[in-house]
Design a protein around this motif. Sequence first.
Motif, short mmCIF file in Angstrom:
data_model
loop_
_atom_site.label_atom_id
_atom_site.label_comp_id
_atom_site.label_asym_id
_atom_site.label_seq_id
_atom_site.Cartn_x
_atom_site.Cartn_y
_atom_site.Cartn_z
N TYR A 317 -31.24 -108.10 -106.45
CA TYR A 317 -30.78 -109.11 -107.42
C TYR A 317 -29.31 -108.96 -107.75
O TYR A 317 -28.59 -109.95 -107.91
CB TYR A 317 -31.63 -109.07 -108.69
N TYR A 318 -28.83 -107.72 -107.86
CA TYR A 318 -27.40 -107.51 -108.14
C TYR A 318 -26.54 -108.03 -106.99
O TYR A 318 -25.52 -108.68 -107.20
CB TYR A 318 -27.12 -106.03 -108.40
N GLU A 319 -26.99 -107.75 -105.76
CA GLU A 319 -26.24 -108.22 -104.58
C GLU A 319 -26.22 -109.75 -104.53
O GLU A 319 -25.19 -110.37 -104.26
CB GLU A 319 -26.86 -107.66 -103.29
N VAL A 374 -20.52 -111.88 -115.34
CA VAL A 374 -21.04 -113.02 -114.57
C VAL A 374 -20.98 -114.30 -115.40
O VAL A 374 -20.51 -115.34 -114.92
CB VAL A 374 -22.49 -112.74 -114.10
N ALA A 375 -21.44 -114.22 -116.64
CA ALA A 375 -21.46 -115.40 -117.51
C ALA A 375 -20.07 -115.97 -117.76
O ALA A 375 -19.90 -117.18 -117.89
CB ALA A 375 -22.12 -115.05 -118.84
N LYS A 383 -18.09 -107.69 -109.56
CA LYS A 383 -18.20 -106.93 -108.30
C LYS A 383 -18.07 -105.44 -108.55
O LYS A 383 -18.83 -104.62 -108.01
CB LYS A 383 -17.10 -107.38 -107.32
N LYS A 384 -17.10 -105.07 -109.37
CA LYS A 384 -16.85 -103.65 -109.68
C LYS A 384 -18.07 -103.02 -110.35
O LYS A 384 -18.54 -101.93 -109.95
CB LYS A 384 -15.63 -103.54 -110.59
#
Length: 396
Positions: A317-319, A374-375, A383-384
């Motif tokens: 999910y993170y990817e 993200v929001a 990304k970091k």
Amino acid sequence: MFAGLLATTVLLAACGEEEAKEEEVKVEQAEETAEETTEETTETEAASEATTEVAVQEEITAYQDIKAELEKMKEDQEVNWETVSTLYTDHLQAKINEVDGELAQGIEAFIEAGKSGDVDPNVARQQVDKLTQSYFYKKQKDLQKGTLALMEEGKMEEANSSFEEIKVLASEVFIPTATKRDEYYELTGENSMVENINNGLAVQEEALAAENAEDFAVYLQITDKSIYKSYYLASKSYGEKIGAGIEEGASLEELTEKQAEAYGFLQAIKGSLSGADEEAVTKLNDLFSLTQKADEIDAEEVESLFVQAMKAKSSGYYENTIKVLEEGNLVEAKVDAMEGNMFLSMLAVDLTKANGEEATTALLEKGEAFFEAVASENVEEAKKLKEEIVTEISNL
């Protein structure tokens, strides 16, 4: 219509008393007919509303009645398996088949096995109970998707009715299960599954009232994945109990009953977990199935397989969050980021065991910072943080 009839009555009064009386009778008959029609309409509307409100309640009540009958064996009382079978057939069979035919077959098989004595009655009891609970989880997922779809179509009244069913399921099925897992793993406050289910429902309801489908899509992940976590930890905990039971010299019957519970809870999430690591989940399913002798199960292997599957699920999910964020799909990115964080929280028990409470809390906070990045569409920061989180997960 009434006004017209009354006017006619007045006009005809001049034509003679008999005709007037006849018209009065007609008026009364018309009024009575209208009243009856109104009453019937009101009753129909009330029945329709009641059907919406109790649709899922009928299933829950049947499940509770089945469970109460089966639990007589805990008090060495005779269980009426015919009653169990009738309750299932009349109130649950068709509904469960609609959602998952495999679950329905499993429940039916264990009802028959309990009736015939081909399986230990306590094992049959646990399978019927936990497989039905797995059905309710899958029904909740379908209701969540349906509610969201209705919101997107602007059908708010229907969306509200659908959401009410989710709330009833949460109150009567999911919260009791989550409460037991909270107590077993000593989860309180923001780590409590019960608290997270209730918080998820609250923010979903706010989004529903505001007719905000995008927020609803994000918030439903809090509710759904907190319920998912309770099923995951339920199955995992019975794997641990089998290991402890083997060390303490528990009987094969006792171990097999725990094995049945682990298997039943796993069925709710098996499909989802398999999507990330099919090999690990297939192995877990095999270990918990009754083809495997319970006293030969390796508890450390079970724990390792669960962690392996959950690591793959969370990392995936993170990817994917970064991928869809770069494609400009902010809503899907927020949904995936929230799911990644919810799956990360499922690893918290193992992370705490391996790295300590402080390090685990710091990692969960990093997940929250990831969602915020993200929001706000801060791709570089997201990304970091993603790299840091995935690296820590992979080291578990």
